[in-house]
Design an enzyme around this catalytic site. Sequence first.
Site, PDB file in Angstrom:
ATOM      1  N   HIS A 102      21.842   3.406  31.291  1.00 11.51           N
ATOM      2  CA  HIS A 102      21.205   4.088  32.416  1.00 11.51           C
ATOM      3  C   HIS A 102      22.193   4.886  33.262  1.00 11.51           C
ATOM      4  O   HIS A 102      21.798   5.483  34.264  1.00 11.51           O
ATOM      5  CB  HIS A 102      20.467   3.069  33.293  1.00 11.51           C
ATOM      6  CG  HIS A 102      19.191   2.575  32.670  1.00 11.51           C
ATOM      7  ND1 HIS A 102      19.160   1.969  31.438  1.00 11.51           N
ATOM      8  CD2 HIS A 102      17.889   2.621  33.093  1.00 11.51           C
ATOM      9  CE1 HIS A 102      17.912   1.651  31.137  1.00 11.51           C
ATOM     10  NE2 HIS A 102      17.125   2.037  32.121  1.00 11.51           N
TER      11      HIS A 102
ATOM     12  N   HIS B  16       7.114  35.182  10.427  1.00  9.58           N
ATOM     13  CA  HIS B  16       6.270  34.105   9.915  1.00  9.58           C
ATOM     14  C   HIS B  16       4.851  34.622   9.678  1.00  9.58           C
ATOM     15  O   HIS B  16       4.012  34.551  10.585  1.00  9.58           O
ATOM     16  CB  HIS B  16       6.244  32.953  10.916  1.00  9.58           C
ATOM     17  CG  HIS B  16       7.589  32.354  11.200  1.00  9.58           C
ATOM     18  ND1 HIS B  16       8.561  32.991  11.946  1.00  9.58           N
ATOM     19  CD2 HIS B  16       8.143  31.175  10.798  1.00  9.58           C
ATOM     20  CE1 HIS B  16       9.644  32.227  12.010  1.00  9.58           C
ATOM     21  NE2 HIS B  16       9.423  31.127  11.325  1.00  9.58           N
TER      22      HIS B  16
ATOM     23  N   GLU C  47       8.859  11.756  30.306  1.00 11.63           N
ATOM     24  CA  GLU C  47       9.746  12.754  30.894  1.00 11.63           C
ATOM     25  C   GLU C  47       9.594  14.126  30.243  1.00 11.63           C
ATOM     26  O   GLU C  47       9.608  15.151  30.920  1.00 11.63           O
ATOM     27  CB  GLU C  47      11.203  12.303  30.796  1.00 11.63           C
ATOM     28  CG  GLU C  47      11.540  11.022  31.555  1.00 11.63           C
ATOM     29  CD  GLU C  47      11.203   9.768  30.776  1.00 11.63           C
ATOM     30  OE1 GLU C  47      10.812   9.883  29.589  1.00 11.63           O
ATOM     31  OE2 GLU C  47      11.316   8.656  31.332  1.00 11.63           O
TER      32      GLU C  47
ATOM     33  N   HIS D 284       5.211  30.398   5.139  1.00 15.09           N
ATOM     34  CA  HIS D 284       5.364  30.021   6.548  1.00 15.09           C
ATOM     35  C   HIS D 284       6.332  30.954   7.278  1.00 15.09           C
ATOM     36  O   HIS D 284       5.973  31.554   8.289  1.00 15.09           O
ATOM     37  CB  HIS D 284       5.856  28.577   6.670  1.00 15.09           C
ATOM     38  CG  HIS D 284       6.372  28.234   8.044  1.00 15.09           C
ATOM     39  ND1 HIS D 284       5.550  27.883   9.076  1.00 15.09           N
ATOM     40  CD2 HIS D 284       7.634  28.228   8.545  1.00 15.09           C
ATOM     41  CE1 HIS D 284       6.277  27.664  10.155  1.00 15.09           C
ATOM     42  NE2 HIS D 284       7.548  27.865   9.870  1.00 15.09           N
TER      43      HIS D 284
END
Lengths: 668, 668
Positions: free
Chosen positions: A466, A24, A404, A258
């Site tokens: 959950h 890159h 988290e 890039h």
Amino acid sequence: MAERCINTIRMLSVDAIEKAKSGHPGLPMGDAAPAYILWTGFLRHNPHNPRWPNRDRFILSAGHGSMLLYAILHLTGYELSLDDIKDFRQWNSKTRGHPEYNPDIGIETTTGPLGQGFANGVGMAIAERYLAQIFNRPGFPVVDYHIYAMVSDGDLMEGISSEAGSLAGHLGLGKLVYIFLDNHITIDGSTDITFTEDVAKRFEAFEWHVQKVDGYDLPGIEEAIEKAKGEAKRPSLIIARTHIGYGSPNKQDTSGVHGSPLGEEEVRLTKERLGWPLDPPFHVPDEVLGFFRSAVERGREIEGEWQKLFDAYAVEHPDLAEKWRTAHDGKLPEGWRDGLPTMGDEPVATRSVTGTVLNGVAEKLEMLIGGSADLAPSTGTRLKGFGNFIHDPGGRNLHFGVREHAMGGILNGMALSGALIPYGSTFLIFSDYMKHSIRLAAMMKLPVIYIFTHDSIGLGEDGPTHQPVEQLAALRSTPGLTVIRPADGAEAVAAWEFALERREGPVALIMSRQKLPMIDRGSFAPAKNLATNLIRGGYVLADSRHGEVELLIIATGAEVHLAMGAYEKLTKEGIGVRVVSMPSWELFEQQDKTYRDEVLPTSVTARLAVEAASPMGWHRYVGMGGDTLCLDHFGASAPAQTLFEKFGFTVENVVSRGRTLLSGKGRG
Amino acid sequence: MAERCINTIRMLSVDAIEKAKSGHPGLPMGDAAPAYILWTGFLRHNPHNPRWPNRDRFILSAGHGSMLLYAILHLTGYELSLDDIKDFRQWNSKTRGHPEYNPDIGIETTTGPLGQGFANGVGMAIAERYLAQIFNRPGFPVVDYHIYAMVSDGDLMEGISSEAGSLAGHLGLGKLVYIFLDNHITIDGSTDITFTEDVAKRFEAFEWHVQKVDGYDLPGIEEAIEKAKGEAKRPSLIIARTHIGYGSPNKQDTSGVHGSPLGEEEVRLTKERLGWPLDPPFHVPDEVLGFFRSAVERGREIEGEWQKLFDAYAVEHPDLAEKWRTAHDGKLPEGWRDGLPTMGDEPVATRSVTGTVLNGVAEKLEMLIGGSADLAPSTGTRLKGFGNFIHDPGGRNLHFGVREHAMGGILNGMALSGALIPYGSTFLIFSDYMKHSIRLAAMMKLPVIYIFTHDSIGLGEDGPTHQPVEQLAALRSTPGLTVIRPADGAEAVAAWEFALERREGPVALIMSRQKLPMIDRGSFAPAKNLATNLIRGGYVLADSRHGEVELLIIATGAEVHLAMGAYEKLTKEGIGVRVVSMPSWELFEQQDKTYRDEVLPTSVTARLAVEAASPMGWHRYVGMGGDTLCLDHFGASAPAQTLFEKFGFTVENVVSRGRTLLSGKGRG
């Protein structure tokens, strides 16, 4: 001269990428200028001792620009030669595609997955602040360094950086100085097509100190970094407007530069444009090298000054100096085990053991610091009597918030201090949100401890959103991560003991929400062997009372008790049953074949695995002829006991599955 | 009257949670007022036809407050009785712990994992805009609805909401109206300990229209929503200051009321405080019910008006009306398969097949819309000639930016339209970042297509940070997700065909970066059976040329070619080898035992699995006596071919492993 130095970084990068035919170039070309100012004007480091604890940290969060970092490390005198640079992206080279943590050559963390480096830096700043709190004394600022990072638009688009940025601002981590390489280009094209938010305003909202600067205005950059360093109460973001692929006549400011080599012709044009000799490649002007290499002498000096300070400190505060050495050697202080609890006979939820252990050892293990992603009460990770980090004097409870992923990245940054033992907790289901940071901890072999509670449908009413099902498989399949799911309070204590001592990689402790009976260690695998058994990952908990083993039942965590219930029943029927508690697959796999075959004799093919989670992976232990009493569907919302019954997690069902296996063998 | 209505919502919630001894009363008590205003004053919906396509959408992103939603659904006349409410959080009830997608009773999406609902809403707004672009004509705004959501501080702390918020602002999704329930409390305590950022300023930075309001000032809330609706060019955030557990004398404004029942005594005190009858529980005053239930009549009217509009539209634009029906019936237009390509003999990277397929079918499949998390060129997901969504007229390429998690949540929201077939792409490694949204797509059985490319160490130089190892195991262990890793261009086309037709759940297509040879379908499993074979998940690609099968080699993707190379060699040696291509475990497991045993005969125990990924799960097919040539460690940075060789992924090694297995059987 500055321009020549900057062009050296650019062209070393371009040539290395060209030679590798991969890499890159856009970032090193575009952003060498702020890197140059930072490394030559500010960074306090010692290239000949990259592990000096009080060095400033530098993170290239936009890890794809790795050649920028390698060029600078080489130029400033780290153990990274020009040959290493020519070896860019080749097998076994030091110069990997993306920077991989290597504290011996100045690579502070593994980056590439965007946003992770951003969060690591926040963890490093927390570590700096905490270590300063522990060790610094009036006149002895033995811990005092900055954390610099270069971040890209990709880093800032990732949610993890918003999480970490919000928390860093809240905590007022003034030692953070981040440079945002604002080049307006991503892989898909201009940021106009996806990223038009006002970054400055966002970070001001996050309580950061924000400046804007032209990325090629060297005095301007210098001034901005100076101001950022001067800002002690807020983290700093310097937004440097740069141009990707700077200097390339045809590719600058395009996404084409890039992630692909420039190509021979464009390399030539670029070198001409920048007034750089076309040959040889990997050209480093002598005076440029000389200038950069002065970092070695300067590094020796500043570390020398610090060492003098530390020597005086060691005289004045010998106990602290001793503590420092123990911590930085990665050792635990003597007698820390005295704080480990002995469990009674009462049923306990393994999650509750965490609080008992942590509060038992916290006084002695000062390097132990962590917290929860807004589930401290549920996961039991609160250290009583220590207050909140930053808010209270001596505070060491971290409130990560409902963040988290940032917690994962921050724990990695804390562990990278080389001294701290960081821990973080949430429900097992939300390990999903932080999975990639866990992966990087494993890749870097960091001593991070995860406490994942509410580990199954045993969570009950909160329902399938959950209740973990596939999370154990995801964690267990991650190389280098040790997953432990203890079956009772005693195994949980042993698991904690292992986790606290482990320095070679992260450990995930998988804890139940519900209470589990204590296994009767008088009748079964005796308590005195527990620590050894636990470290072996799997062991014979209850063995056949009728000679030869006919049926093997292997289980973990809560389901071990179902196995034991079935053991009693089947044993009464005259069947030779063995129950194996297997809290950790990874540890079991590290045992030699003799031990493994002893626990799971190859002659026994009637095998049943019991675990309230995805069956994925269990066939390794039960074979094609075995059976798994697991969960290959999502859970449901109802009281836990109902769920266990409805989904077949009952002693009766274990017995029945066992019988079916035996009848297949003409038995039962 | 308003107050009584609001208290009815509060107390129904309190009583249901009390009865279940489980739940989260804090939110319904604190935030019933804005919900009341929204549902009675603004929401255009028809309780007796919750699937009316042009209804406004309502998302309770803070899913733990589920009772708030259930209370309102019951009161406004959805098929959710008082008995259902009394059955809160019990086995098989409609009133689950967190809202679970149920379009028949007005639950628009599954929420609970924080931030997901926020992102779903952005996807719904994209869907609304896209469907309007396709279907609306002057005088016929057949698609014209708002997306309302209630979000909590937890939602806003999660990174996914920053990602989605930034993108929503960029896209100018004016139909979004989000109410932030700003109660200053999280599970760990006051937001002062972790969340002090300036939320208004952050969302202004994200280009949102932001207002602040007192959460109990009913006219104020009404005015704010009115203004938000009036803002067509920017999404709106209304920050409503509320008090968690409002009305509870001892628990209001504490974290204790977040996730636990109030307790009998506090329920009594709360009812007294709010002037509510203590008995009976689940009290709904008649006039309150009457008022709420007027939604039924109003709903019938507004849907009726819309139906009239649509009928006129169908006369004026019969082709569009037909297209509408096909789309909303979840059907694909006739002849869509004509756009599927026929592959030649040249090697192709399976990732490149995506572009060929998408561009082949896009014209006919107008409901197909998606994009990439800033990897459009690498993953091949660009629709040529269609421009960018919003930026160009007729645009349908979505640029999610480097925001994988938001992409996941947004794709779910788009799929929830019931008409669109959304797709999103990134590298397989970054499936980690969006894992939890994938899980929710699976739980909701949404027709989302993931394109995960660069599927192994075949990615090469970018190194271990970008090389998936455990990601396949994580995806395969997720219930309800179909994972397909095709072995060549032809399998890739068949996989795409399957994915585009699939309406019963998400599909993950796992594509190679590197070119793969085309399997010679003249010599091996014939091309005419390919679609059938693919749908069966695994099939015999090359069978023994020496009678009985002695050795089974099972492989997926790129590694099928190693298996085929070994097949040629071992066959020449006189060994009876069978190669099974197994692109999808999930599909294979759905076949009957007869078929599975036909492909993998139980009599053959010399079995070798070859896949450049974690071995987790393969023992299901190779048994304890089999072998896995997989990857149980991280990758490395080097050219792909070097990595395959260094890590043993060569024909020679497959041959050698095969021989070893056979020698164990006294053969080879």
